[in-house]
Design a protein around this motif. Structure first.
Motif, PDB file in Angstrom:
ATOM      1  N   GLN A 256       1.039 -47.605  26.554  1.00 34.33           N
ATOM      2  CA  GLN A 256       1.324 -48.833  27.296  1.00 34.33           C
ATOM      3  C   GLN A 256       1.150 -50.059  26.403  1.00 34.33           C
ATOM      4  N   LYS A 257       0.069 -50.080  25.640  1.00 30.43           N
ATOM      5  CA  LYS A 257      -0.203 -51.209  24.753  1.00 30.43           C
ATOM      6  C   LYS A 257       0.906 -51.378  23.719  1.00 30.43           C
ATOM      7  N   ASP A 258       1.347 -50.279  23.111  1.00 28.02           N
ATOM      8  CA  ASP A 258       2.389 -50.346  22.093  1.00 28.02           C
ATOM      9  C   ASP A 258       3.722 -50.812  22.676  1.00 28.02           C
ATOM     10  N   LEU A 259       4.039 -50.341  23.871  1.00 35.68           N
ATOM     11  CA  LEU A 259       5.319 -50.703  24.483  1.00 35.68           C
ATOM     12  C   LEU A 259       5.357 -52.170  24.878  1.00 35.68           C
ATOM     13  N   LEU A 260       4.208 -52.695  25.322  1.00 36.26           N
ATOM     14  CA  LEU A 260       4.161 -54.084  25.773  1.00 36.26           C
ATOM     15  C   LEU A 260       4.352 -55.081  24.641  1.00 36.26           C
ATOM     16  N   VAL A 261       4.328 -54.632  23.408  1.00 42.00           N
ATOM     17  CA  VAL A 261       4.598 -55.518  22.275  1.00 42.00           C
ATOM     18  C   VAL A 261       6.015 -56.097  22.386  1.00 42.00           C
ATOM     19  N   HIS A 262       6.953 -55.298  22.936  1.00 46.21           N
ATOM     20  CA  HIS A 262       8.344 -55.758  23.013  1.00 46.21           C
ATOM     21  C   HIS A 262       8.969 -55.644  24.409  1.00 46.21           C
ATOM     22  N   TYR A 263       8.544 -54.702  25.229  1.00 47.46           N
ATOM     23  CA  TYR A 263       9.096 -54.589  26.581  1.00 47.46           C
ATOM     24  C   TYR A 263       8.383 -55.579  27.506  1.00 47.46           C
ATOM     25  N   PRO A 264       9.077 -56.225  28.447  1.00 45.56           N
ATOM     26  CA  PRO A 264       8.415 -57.074  29.450  1.00 45.56           C
ATOM     27  C   PRO A 264       7.499 -56.239  30.344  1.00 45.56           C
ATOM     28  N   GLU A 265       6.507 -56.863  30.921  1.00 45.96           N
ATOM     29  CA  GLU A 265       5.544 -56.156  31.768  1.00 45.96           C
ATOM     30  C   GLU A 265       6.202 -55.498  32.978  1.00 45.96           C
ATOM     31  N   ASP A 266       7.267 -56.144  33.489  1.00 46.80           N
ATOM     32  CA  ASP A 266       7.889 -55.618  34.706  1.00 46.80           C
ATOM     33  C   ASP A 266       8.997 -54.600  34.412  1.00 46.80           C
ATOM     34  N   THR A 267       9.081 -54.117  33.170  1.00 47.74           N
ATOM     35  CA  THR A 267      10.070 -53.079  32.833  1.00 47.74           C
ATOM     36  C   THR A 267       9.813 -51.834  33.676  1.00 47.74           C
ATOM     37  N   PRO A 268      10.865 -51.284  34.321  1.00 43.80           N
ATOM     38  CA  PRO A 268      10.662 -50.084  35.143  1.00 43.80           C
ATOM     39  C   PRO A 268      10.157 -48.909  34.304  1.00 43.80           C
ATOM     40  N   VAL A 269       9.234 -48.143  34.879  1.00 46.66           N
ATOM     41  CA  VAL A 269       8.777 -46.901  34.259  1.00 46.66           C
ATOM     42  C   VAL A 269       8.815 -45.792  35.299  1.00 46.66           C
ATOM     43  N   ALA A 270       8.925 -44.565  34.814  1.00 47.10           N
ATOM     44  CA  ALA A 270       8.832 -43.391  35.685  1.00 47.10           C
ATOM     45  C   ALA A 270       7.963 -42.359  34.974  1.00 47.10           C
ATOM     46  N   VAL A 271       7.016 -41.832  35.696  1.00 52.12           N
ATOM     47  CA  VAL A 271       6.157 -40.778  35.172  1.00 52.12           C
ATOM     48  C   VAL A 271       6.564 -39.497  35.880  1.00 52.12           C
ATOM     49  N   CYS A 272       7.097 -38.539  35.124  1.00 52.39           N
ATOM     50  CA  CYS A 272       7.710 -37.334  35.700  1.00 52.39           C
ATOM     51  C   CYS A 272       6.868 -36.112  35.339  1.00 52.39           C
ATOM     52  N   TYR A 273       6.380 -35.430  36.341  1.00 51.86           N
ATOM     53  CA  TYR A 273       5.504 -34.279  36.142  1.00 51.86           C
ATOM     54  C   TYR A 273       6.236 -33.004  36.537  1.00 51.86           C
ATOM     55  N   LYS A 274       6.267 -32.030  35.646  1.00 51.13           N
ATOM     56  CA  LYS A 274       6.889 -30.715  35.889  1.00 51.13           C
ATOM     57  C   LYS A 274       8.297 -30.857  36.464  1.00 51.13           C
ATOM     58  N   LEU A 275       9.145 -31.517  35.721  1.00 54.90           N
ATOM     59  CA  LEU A 275      10.528 -31.721  36.172  1.00 54.90           C
ATOM     60  C   LEU A 275      11.223 -30.398  36.463  1.00 54.90           C
ATOM     61  N   THR A 276      11.855 -30.318  37.607  1.00 51.51           N
ATOM     62  CA  THR A 276      12.631 -29.192  38.143  1.00 51.51           C
ATOM     63  C   THR A 276      11.769 -28.006  38.556  1.00 51.51           C
ATOM     64  N   TRP A 277      10.432 -28.063  38.352  1.00 48.18           N
ATOM     65  CA  TRP A 277       9.564 -27.004  38.843  1.00 48.18           C
ATOM     66  C   TRP A 277       9.399 -27.182  40.362  1.00 48.18           C
ATOM     67  N   LYS A 278       8.840 -26.178  41.006  1.00 45.27           N
ATOM     68  CA  LYS A 278       8.626 -26.266  42.455  1.00 45.27           C
ATOM     69  C   LYS A 278       7.662 -27.385  42.817  1.00 45.27           C
ATOM     70  N   ASP A 279       6.702 -27.671  41.931  1.00 46.06           N
ATOM     71  CA  ASP A 279       5.707 -28.723  42.199  1.00 46.06           C
ATOM     72  C   ASP A 279       6.013 -30.006  41.430  1.00 46.06           C
ATOM     73  N   GLU A 280       7.290 -30.288  41.223  1.00 45.57           N
ATOM     74  CA  GLU A 280       7.701 -31.528  40.557  1.00 45.57           C
ATOM     75  C   GLU A 280       7.210 -32.749  41.327  1.00 45.57           C
ATOM     76  N   LYS A 281       6.728 -33.754  40.581  1.00 47.71           N
ATOM     77  CA  LYS A 281       6.313 -35.025  41.178  1.00 47.71           C
ATOM     78  C   LYS A 281       6.743 -36.157  40.257  1.00 47.71           C
ATOM     79  N   ILE A 282       7.157 -37.265  40.854  1.00 48.03           N
ATOM     80  CA  ILE A 282       7.604 -38.419  40.089  1.00 48.03           C
ATOM     81  C   ILE A 282       6.982 -39.689  40.676  1.00 48.03           C
ATOM     82  N   TRP A 283       6.403 -40.503  39.803  1.00 48.34           N
ATOM     83  CA  TRP A 283       5.859 -41.787  40.214  1.00 48.34           C
ATOM     84  C   TRP A 283       6.639 -42.885  39.501  1.00 48.34           C
ATOM     85  N   ARG A 284       7.080 -43.883  40.257  1.00 46.49           N
ATOM     86  CA  ARG A 284       7.790 -45.028  39.685  1.00 46.49           C
ATOM     87  C   ARG A 284       6.868 -46.250  39.702  1.00 46.49           C
ATOM     88  N   GLY A 285       7.100 -47.142  38.794  1.00 47.22           N
ATOM     89  CA  GLY A 285       6.307 -48.366  38.752  1.00 47.22           C
ATOM     90  C   GLY A 285       6.814 -49.292  37.674  1.00 47.22           C
TER      91      GLY A 285
END
Length: 606
Positions: free
Chosen positions: A531-560
């Motif tokens: 996060q610290k490295d990205l904020l050097v150039h990306y604005p704070e409000d840049t969309p992010v998605a945290v994707c856990y076990k993509l396409t698995w049965k227990d896939e979860k995605i958090w946006r922010g």
């Protein structure tokens, strides 16, 4: 049927012309004809007269109308299934598409299926093998680049097969064709990899995919895969009528079918040698020549100072064969032959390493997790493997359920690199087929470099089948196009810096300068630093998605937003199998590119 095949569509009514016009849009090489005057059709005298004049001028004739018209039109013209064009009939309502003539060899059956898909119609195919979903033995050679050889009539051999007589399948090569056979074997057939394993008393038919001359008491159909490279040297102006039969006799004595030779090679000064050209012409294979420098790059077992003094290379036959075989091995070392005074020649044979029936390792990309997202080719390899070694902590165990009975399936999760190599080499040395199954695409953070280093050290043959990467699965799950015209045109695949150091020019804060769509692998435990490295150039409000076990049965995605990235990962206690996506392309539906503006709409029109 080839996309450039000449196709005539013959319609007998206005409704049939409309249907034929639809087919012409999907079959670019098709031309529409009708006895009726219509703007979309070329007018002809009648279907019968047109067919009589043009029966041999087209690869396929498609009649749209009553089947009787089709039959009466073609009846006087039919001669031989090896020469006749494919003939298909479609009812005027487009409900049924019937293969009428030249179903296998002429391609009518395949074209029938294609047309049925275009129209949403029912294909009607009466050929025995197709109706029983069995292999079409007469079309396998053209499909997989094999030559065909048999003593009994092909019709009688096919009759044994479609009547489901016990069949032995001998496979002494490995290519796309043998992979297809092994993964679609009918219940009345059994696969063998060695001639000695076959008890002929148990079978009524033998189908052999082999480059070798084999003898069977039972009716046998031979398919000859193209896997040998022939290298030759000779004295100047040796006589074709002497050399050609002498070479054929040599091959026969070695038990090798010339139909499995794919190419002939020699040194450059022999490019106009009549005997070599005659061999290439007789077997319909290309003839290539090489300069001395190219041939000298090959390490050969039988170098000759005398040959070097004559043509500048230490060997012609062996070096040519090896050069043509893409680093294969010699199956026949240099043979010196003197069939008549002055007609001396040498020859050697090398085999394509990717087609040789021996130990082989296929590194397969498993995709992001869903067992149905492995490629069709990858699935076939899994179905054919003798050993599946899969990354158990990252690859769902369900993917190994494609394994055939008797396949050994092991997880590498508890193995170190040496242990993984040992088990693969054990199976490889027994001449068996190994699938090393990696998550996603094995070439992206797949940890295959070290394994390939071992394979190279031990001269082991291997190949890589790509897979769907988790970054592609992320785009699909987020319903996002990661490249947006005029806004974001690059995707960066990278990782945070942890135990694995990053090159200075690839530090995360340096990569962030472009503000491209960034997909960050293997970095959930480094969330705060990321996060610290990205904020050097990306604005704070840049969309992010945290994707856990993509396409698995227990896939979860958090946006922010980027400012919350570390907190999202911390709150959900994420460590493994997590992809971080950053960039304005996430969920972006704003604006249109000029590509979609009015002046470009013609691109999408027929």
């Amino acid at each position: 049927m080839d996309s450039k095949a000449k196709i005539a569509i013959i319609a007998s009514s206005d409704k049939g012309i409309e249907l034929g016009h639809t087919l012409c849009r999907e079959l670019p090489s098709a031309q529409l004809y009708s006895a009726r005057k219509h703007k979309n059709a070329t007018q002809i005298e009648s279907a019968i007269c047109f067919t009589k004049k043009n029966f041999e001028n087209f690869d396929a004739l498609i009649f749209v109308g009553a089947l009787g018209i089709c039959v009466r039109a073609i009846a006087p013209c039919v001669e031989n299934k090896k020469k006749d064009p494919a003939v298909i009939n479609i009812d005027v309502n487009g409900q049924f598409v019937q293969s009428v003539l030249s179903g296998h060899v002429g391609g009518a059956n395949d074209l029938t299926k294609r047309i049925a898909r275009i129209l949403g119609a029912t294909p009607v195919i009466s050929t025995a093998s197709d109706s029983q979903e069995l292999w079409a033995l007469d079309t396998l050679p053209s499909r997989f680049g094999w030559n065909i050889e048999h003593e009994e009539s092909l019709t009688s051999l096919m009759a044994l097969f479609v009547n489901q007589k016990p069949t032995a399948i001998l496979l002494e090569a490995r290519d796309q064709g043998t992979l297809f056979l092994e993964t679609s074997i009918p219940s009345f057939a059994k696969v063998f990899s060695m001639r000695e394993e076959i008890n002929e008393d148990d079978f009524e038919l033998v189908i052999a995919v082999t480059p070798f001359v084999r003898k069977f008491k039972k009716p046998t159909l031979f398919y000859r895969p193209s896997l040998f490279s022939l290298g030759m040297g000779c004295k100047k102006q040796v006589k074709p009528e002497t050399v050609v039969p002498a070479l054929e006799k040599q091959l026969e004595e070695k038990g090798i079918s010339p139909l499995s030779i794919s190419v002939l090679g020699s040194v450059e000064i022999k490019k106009d040698e009549p005997a070599l050209q005659a061999i290439a012409s007789k077997w319909d294979i290309p003839f290539q020549t090489f300069d001395a420098e190219t041939l000298n790059a090959q390490a050969i077992p039988n170098p000759s100072d005398k040959v070097f003094q004559t043509v500048g290379t230490y060997g012609v036959a062996e070096a040519s064969a090896l050069t043509l075989s893409s680093n294969g091995r010699l199956v026949v070392e240099k043979q010196k032959v003197s069939p008549a005074e002055g007609d001396d020649f040498t020859w050697a044979l090398a085999i394509d390493p990717l087609k040789e029936r021996k130990g082989f390792i296929e590194i397969v990309g498993a995709g992001p997790g869903d067992p149905e997202l492995v490629s069709v080719k990858g699935k076939r390899f899994l179905q054919n493997a003798d050993l599946i070694l899969y990354a158990g902590s990252l690859v769902p165990e369900e993917l190994t359920h494609y394994a055939k009975p008797g396949c050994v399936v092991r997880s590498s999760a508890s193995m170190n690199l040496e242990e993984q190599f040992e088990i693969m080499k054990e199976f490889y040395d027994r001449g068996l087929f190994v699938v090393r199954l990696h998550t996603g695409d094995p070439c992206i953070y797949g940890a295959i470099q070290e394994q390939m280093n071992y394979f190279d050290q031990y001269n082991m043959d291997y190949h890589i089948t790509p897979g769907i990467s988790s970054f592609q699965a992320a785009a699909a799950a987020l319903q996002s196009q990661f490249t947006i015209p005029e806004k974001v045109q690059s995707i960066i695949l990278t990782r945070g810096e942890g135990r694995t150091a990053m090159p200075d020019k690839e530090k995360l804060h340096m990569m962030a300068r472009s503000q491209s769509t960034m997909c960050i692998f293997l970095s959930a435990t480094l969330a705060e630093q990321v996060q610290k490295d990205l904020l050097v150039h990306y604005p704070e409000d840049t969309p992010v998605a945290v994707c856990y076990k993509l396409t698995w049965k227990d896939e979860k995605i958090w946006r922010g937003e980027l400012r919350n990235l570390a907190q999202i990962i911390k709150d959900n206690q994420l460590t493994l199998t997590t992809m971080i996506v950053v960039g304005e392309a996430i969920g972006n539906r704003k604006g249109l590119s000029r590509l979609y503006a009015h002046e470009f709409k013609h691109i999408f029109r027929k």
